[in-house]
Design a protein around this motif. Structure first.
Motif, PDB file in Angstrom:
ATOM      1  N   PHE A  38       0.807  -1.326   0.153  1.00  0.00           N
ATOM      2  CA  PHE A  38       0.040  -0.068  -0.274  1.00  0.00           C
ATOM      3  C   PHE A  38       0.806   1.306  -0.169  1.00  0.00           C
ATOM      4  CE2 PHE A  38      -3.918  -1.763   1.896  1.00  0.00           C
ATOM      5  CZ  PHE A  38      -4.668  -2.115   0.820  1.00  0.00           C
ATOM      6  N   GLU A  39       0.622   2.385  -0.889  1.00  0.00           N
ATOM      7  CA  GLU A  39       1.134   3.440  -0.858  1.00  0.00           C
ATOM      8  C   GLU A  39       2.723   3.452  -1.257  1.00  0.00           C
ATOM      9  OE1 GLU A  39      -0.503   6.509  -0.522  1.00  0.00           O
ATOM     10  OE2 GLU A  39      -2.103   5.424  -0.181  1.00  0.00           O
ATOM     11  N   GLN A  40       2.907   2.450  -2.065  1.00  0.00           N
ATOM     12  CA  GLN A  40       4.218   2.354  -2.402  1.00  0.00           C
ATOM     13  C   GLN A  40       4.156   2.187  -4.137  1.00  0.00           C
ATOM     14  OE1 GLN A  40       6.289  -0.862  -0.675  1.00  0.00           O
ATOM     15  NE2 GLN A  40       6.133  -0.066   1.422  1.00  0.00           N
ATOM     16  N   GLU A  41       5.146   2.632  -4.791  1.00  0.00           N
ATOM     17  CA  GLU A  41       5.410   2.436  -6.037  1.00  0.00           C
ATOM     18  C   GLU A  41       5.801   0.822  -6.469  1.00  0.00           C
ATOM     19  OE1 GLU A  41       8.338   4.036  -9.615  1.00  0.00           O
ATOM     20  OE2 GLU A  41       8.430   4.941  -7.802  1.00  0.00           O
ATOM     21  N   VAL A  42       5.030   0.362  -7.346  1.00  0.00           N
ATOM     22  CA  VAL A  42       5.090  -1.075  -7.669  1.00  0.00           C
ATOM     23  C   VAL A  42       5.933  -0.964  -9.159  1.00  0.00           C
ATOM     24  CG1 VAL A  42       4.223  -3.082  -8.345  1.00  0.00           C
ATOM     25  CG2 VAL A  42       3.238  -1.851  -6.436  1.00  0.00           C
ATOM     26  N   LYS A  43       7.034  -1.507  -9.598  1.00  0.00           N
ATOM     27  CA  LYS A  43       7.703  -1.558 -10.785  1.00  0.00           C
ATOM     28  C   LYS A  43       6.912  -2.709 -11.487  1.00  0.00           C
ATOM     29  CE  LYS A  43      11.946   0.508  -9.608  1.00  0.00           C
ATOM     30  NZ  LYS A  43      12.392   1.144  -8.368  1.00  0.00           N
ATOM     31  N   VAL A  44       6.987  -2.260 -12.959  1.00  0.00           N
ATOM     32  CA  VAL A  44       6.400  -3.299 -13.673  1.00  0.00           C
ATOM     33  C   VAL A  44       7.304  -4.684 -13.731  1.00  0.00           C
ATOM     34  CG1 VAL A  44       5.957  -3.712 -16.385  1.00  0.00           C
ATOM     35  CG2 VAL A  44       5.457  -1.584 -15.352  1.00  0.00           C
ATOM     36  N   PHE A  48       5.293  -8.237 -13.723  1.00  0.00           N
ATOM     37  CA  PHE A  48       5.278  -9.237 -15.071  1.00  0.00           C
ATOM     38  C   PHE A  48       6.593  -9.606 -15.501  1.00  0.00           C
ATOM     39  CE2 PHE A  48       1.975  -6.060 -15.560  1.00  0.00           C
ATOM     40  CZ  PHE A  48       0.889  -6.845 -15.547  1.00  0.00           C
ATOM     41  N   SER A  49       6.726 -10.493 -16.065  1.00  0.00           N
ATOM     42  CA  SER A  49       8.042 -11.357 -16.592  1.00  0.00           C
ATOM     43  C   SER A  49       8.283 -10.629 -17.998  1.00  0.00           C
ATOM     44  CB  SER A  49       8.134 -12.776 -16.265  1.00  0.00           C
ATOM     45  OG  SER A  49       7.406 -13.332 -16.941  1.00  0.00           O
ATOM     46  N   GLN A  50       9.566 -11.118 -18.598  1.00  0.00           N
ATOM     47  CA  GLN A  50      10.086 -10.715 -20.021  1.00  0.00           C
ATOM     48  C   GLN A  50       8.965 -11.656 -20.742  1.00  0.00           C
ATOM     49  OE1 GLN A  50      11.573  -8.198 -20.916  1.00  0.00           O
ATOM     50  NE2 GLN A  50      11.490  -8.674 -22.981  1.00  0.00           N
ATOM     51  N   ASP A  51       8.263 -11.066 -22.006  1.00  0.00           N
ATOM     52  CA  ASP A  51       7.428 -11.805 -22.990  1.00  0.00           C
ATOM     53  C   ASP A  51       6.277 -12.549 -22.150  1.00  0.00           C
ATOM     54  OD1 ASP A  51       8.957 -10.983 -24.985  1.00  0.00           O
ATOM     55  OD2 ASP A  51      10.500 -12.700 -24.762  1.00  0.00           O
ATOM     56  N   GLU A  52       5.834 -12.094 -21.196  1.00  0.00           N
ATOM     57  CA  GLU A  52       4.362 -12.651 -20.539  1.00  0.00           C
ATOM     58  C   GLU A  52       3.435 -12.300 -21.271  1.00  0.00           C
ATOM     59  OE1 GLU A  52       2.488 -13.122 -16.092  1.00  0.00           O
ATOM     60  OE2 GLU A  52       4.343 -12.047 -16.624  1.00  0.00           O
TER      61      GLU A  52
END
Length: 97
Positions: A38-44, A48-52
């Motif tokens: 909560f209230e934190q930045e979530v990186k892509v 997700f993994s590569q080519d998912e």
């Protein structure tokens, strides 16, 4: 400025909110995992993994009961047309030669 929010210099008016499904483990484990984010930045790369492959659902923005010029982008008629100028007239030949 209460009717012209763009002039209020507030920056972005709407938060970036995305809904992401959390898989694996019990329901309590999922809740503990998500409450820690909560209230934190979530990186892509963390989600997700590569080519998912990803399923995406989108909803278009509605415009209510608008006319044909707004809905379908047809050209307005000339200024002196008989019964209104934001209507559909000839949009092409019925049987092209």
């Amino acid at each position: 400025c209460h009717t012209q929010v763009g002039k209020a210099k507030l920056g972005q008016k709407k938060a970036h909110i995305k809904e992401i499904q959390v898989n694996g483990g019990s329901t309590a484990d999922k809740v503990d995992f998500v409450t820690g984010l909560f209230e934190q930045e979530v990186k892509v790369a963390d989600v997700f993994s590569q080519d998912e492959m990803v399923d995406v659902i989108g909803v278009t923005k509605g415009h209510g009961f608008n006319g044909v010029v707004t809905r379908w982008g047809v050209t307005r008629l000339v200024r002196k047309s008989h019964r209104g100028l934001r209507k559909v007239a000839c949009i092409g030949s019925w049987h092209p030669a």
